[in-house]
Design an enzyme around this catalytic site. Structure first.
Site, PDB file in Angstrom:
ATOM      1  N   ASP A   8       0.675  -1.280  -0.060  1.00  0.00           N
ATOM      2  CA  ASP A   8       0.121  -0.075  -0.178  1.00  0.00           C
ATOM      3  C   ASP A   8       0.779   1.243   0.033  1.00  0.00           C
ATOM      4  O   ASP A   8       1.852   1.362   0.774  1.00  0.00           O
ATOM      5  CB  ASP A   8      -0.825  -0.054   1.364  1.00  0.00           C
TER       6      ASP A   8
ATOM      7  N   LYS B  65       0.857  12.772 -17.480  1.00  0.00           N
ATOM      8  CA  LYS B  65      -0.131  13.764 -17.507  1.00  0.00           C
ATOM      9  C   LYS B  65      -1.704  12.966 -17.148  1.00  0.00           C
ATOM     10  O   LYS B  65      -1.521  11.634 -17.207  1.00  0.00           O
ATOM     11  CB  LYS B  65      -0.321  14.148 -18.873  1.00  0.00           C
TER      12      LYS B  65
ATOM     13  N   HIS C 152      -1.733  17.369 -25.276  1.00  0.00           N
ATOM     14  CA  HIS C 152      -1.297  16.853 -26.583  1.00  0.00           C
ATOM     15  C   HIS C 152      -1.676  17.981 -27.722  1.00  0.00           C
ATOM     16  O   HIS C 152      -0.806  18.062 -28.488  1.00  0.00           O
ATOM     17  CB  HIS C 152      -2.063  15.734 -26.953  1.00  0.00           C
TER      18      HIS C 152
HETATM   19  C1  BG6 Z   1      -3.648   9.483 -23.973  1.00  0.00           C
HETATM   20  C2  BG6 Z   1      -5.231   9.595 -23.721  1.00  0.00           C
HETATM   21  O1  BG6 Z   1      -3.156  10.756 -23.389  1.00  0.00           O
HETATM   22  O2  BG6 Z   1      -3.573   9.873 -25.474  1.00  0.00           O
HETATM   23  C3  BG6 Z   1      -5.957   8.746 -24.582  1.00  0.00           C
HETATM   24  O3  BG6 Z   1      -5.131   9.466 -22.200  1.00  0.00           O
HETATM   25  C4  BG6 Z   1      -5.781   8.822 -25.984  1.00  0.00           C
HETATM   26  O4  BG6 Z   1      -7.420   8.840 -24.242  1.00  0.00           O
HETATM   27  C5  BG6 Z   1      -4.255   8.821 -26.404  1.00  0.00           C
HETATM   28  O5  BG6 Z   1      -6.291   7.809 -26.643  1.00  0.00           O
HETATM   29  C6  BG6 Z   1      -3.874   9.011 -27.437  1.00  0.00           C
HETATM   30  O6  BG6 Z   1      -2.608   8.805 -27.970  1.00  0.00           O
HETATM   31  P1  BG6 Z   1      -2.015   7.548 -28.950  1.00  0.00           P
HETATM   32  O7  BG6 Z   1      -0.436   7.755 -28.853  1.00  0.00           O
HETATM   33  O8  BG6 Z   1      -2.482   6.362 -28.403  1.00  0.00           O
HETATM   34  O9  BG6 Z   1      -2.485   7.908 -30.207  1.00  0.00           O
END
Ligand code: BG6
Length: 476
Positions: A93, A146, A238
């Site tokens: 934990d 993130k 992103h």
């Molecule tokens: C992540 C998100 O950071 O990025 C996801 O939490 C998303 O929801 C993903 O699908 C997309 O990244 P990639 O590299 O898988 O296209």
């Protein structure tokens, strides 16, 4: 792009500790990345998985084996064995001091561990205190996933928690998009060429569209997703990182310190979003997903219009949209240029906007220049075609592989600085709470039609087309 200043004082890590070893991220991303690092001889130090799952080392090895087999079907069994040999495991934990005593024993003689927190941010404080309590923060680095907080205020609180034990230069904030080749190429393409700069501004560019579309839903991550939504999950991090790379001024010198600074300046210049700048959507059926609240108003789709109040971008609208359960999985940027100033050819003036630059970031890297060309015959009429260059190919690495190797090396170039994180939250902070209810959309469509109203005369939206042939005329 080596930053001499940043490189100063780097030392390779001698252990990798990762919290959340039994979790989803580890299974999908981290074990395949560790495998790739071993294959490229970038991982030779012990890897200590930590989780609270009543597991033993053998369970961790089984998970690693399954995860690598799923992600890398043609993997080399010897490389996998080497990875399995590096693994150690601590179960416990995170709220229990004994867990960190066991971890200290597992870390053993290592002096410069990297602690990777692949866990929900709500646990960061507890883990960081636990590490500090047994002295495992000394000469160590911490890698955090993130989302960095839920809004500007919580991002600051989170940073304060981390900074109680780790100085900024030891904090590595992962946005895995920054480790993708196609994203790195935005920076390279812009500044390794000279033809772009004269037209890369409000005088020539009419608008910019960025689409991150996914044809799948929340994939069993409902409990997490329902605390985040598209704005926090993808748009604030992103997508704004992509905006920054496209909009930034040329870095002042060769080195990532200059890139970080130039990106932060873009975020500072973006006008804070208001409720009129956003359309939120939710796919029908989302509320039935496990872990999702029955009356949830969390958005699985977001489209925004933003403006960058800078000399270069004044008056140019940027349209960003992202969503789950859209028709395709594709990430694309379309930069639209203004029309020619005079109507020498009627058909060219009638065309929506004859020129564009398109960056396909995923699934296959591509850069395309859209232009009109005359069709054979007597008449001065033409059609819109694309000059396409493919940017993908062999040698591409998984972003987590690249980023974790950089963290072990102490190279912060592709990680996010705290001031950038805060500047990005400031852009979306207002609309996180102040927005219209999410509009229902049918899975497999391009989201709520209200997004067409948002883009208005700057539209239409360019829906990425996944081509099965090289027929570029099809997208004219
Ligand atoms: C992540 C998100 O950071 O990025 C996801 O939490 C998303 O929801 C993903 O699908 C997309 O990244 P990639 O590299 O898988 O296209």
């Amino acid at each position: 792009m080596v930053d001499q200043q940043a490189a100063h004082g780097r030392a390779d890590a001698d252990a990798l500790v990762f919290f959340g070893a039994s979790g989803d991220l580890a299974r999908k991303m981290i074990f395949p990345a560790l495998y790739g690092m071993v294959a490229h001889e970038e991982l030779t130090v012990p890897v200590i998985g930590v989780a609270y799952s009543q597991w033993a080392l053998e369970d961790l090895r089984t998970r690693a084996r399954e995860s690598v087999a799923a992600a890398v079907p043609d993997h080399d069994p010897e490389v996998l064995d080497t990875l399995l040999g590096l693994l150690r495991y601590v179960d416990g934990d995170y709220r229990d001091a004994a867990t960190f005593e066991s971890l200290k024993a597992a870390v053993g003689d290592a002096q410069r561990p990297v602690h990777y927190l692949a866990i929900p941010p709500t646990m960061f404080g507890t883990v960081i205190e636990g590490l500090a309590h047994v002295g495992l923060h000394k000469h160590a680095r911490v890698v955090v996933e993130k989302p960095f907080g839920r809004d500007l205020a919580s991002a600051r609180e989170l940073d304060a928690v981390i900074r109680r034990a780790f100085p900024e230069e030891s904090v590595f904030r992962i946005d895995h998009f920054l480790g993708k080749d196609e994203i790195m190429n935005l920076l390279y393409f812009r500044f390794a060429n000279s033809f772009l700069e004269p037209v890369w501004n409000r005088d020539h560019i009419a608008s910019v569209q960025i689409t991150i579309a996914e044809d799948f839903g929340v994939q069993g991550r409902g409990a997490f997703y329902d605390t985040a939504g598209a704005l926090r999950d993808v748009l604030e991090n992103h997508m704004l990182q992509i905006v920054a790379l496209l909009a930034m001024e040329p870095p002042a010198y060769q080195g990532y310190g200059a890139v970080h600074e130039a990106k932060a300046n873009v975020f500072r210049a973006i006008r804070a979003l208001t409720r009129n700048d956003i359309v939120r959507g939710q796919f029908a059926g989302y509320r039935d997903e496990p872990g999702v609240a029955r009356g949830s108003d969390v958005e699985t789709y977001a489209a925004v219009r933003l403006f960058i109040d800078s000399w270069r971008w004044a008056g140019v609208p940027w349209y960003l949209r992202t969503g789950k359960h859209l028709p395709v999985t594709a990430h694309e940027v379309v930069v639209e240029f203004k029309k020619p100033p005079q109507a020498l050819f009627d058909d060219a003036m009638m065309a929506q906007r004859p020129n564009h630059l398109r960056f396909r970031l995923q699934p296959d890297g591509e850069i395309a220049l859209g232009a009109r060309v005359k069709t054979p015959g007597e008449e001065f009429v033409g059609e819109q075609r694309e000059l396409v260059v493919s940017t993908g190919g062999a040698g591409s690495r998984h972003p987590y592989e690249r980023l974790l190797a950089d963290a072990l090396d102490g190279d912060r170039a592709l990680f996010t600085a705290e001031e950038t994180v805060e500047a990005a939250w400031r852009v979306v902070d207002g609309v996180l709470a102040d927005h219209a209810p999410a509009i229902r959309y049918t899975p497999g469509t391009w989201g709520p039609t209200e997004a067409d109203t948002l883009i208005g005369a700057d539209g239409p939206w360019h829906d990425p087309v996944l081509k099965t042939t090289t027929d570029d005329a099809a997208r004219a």
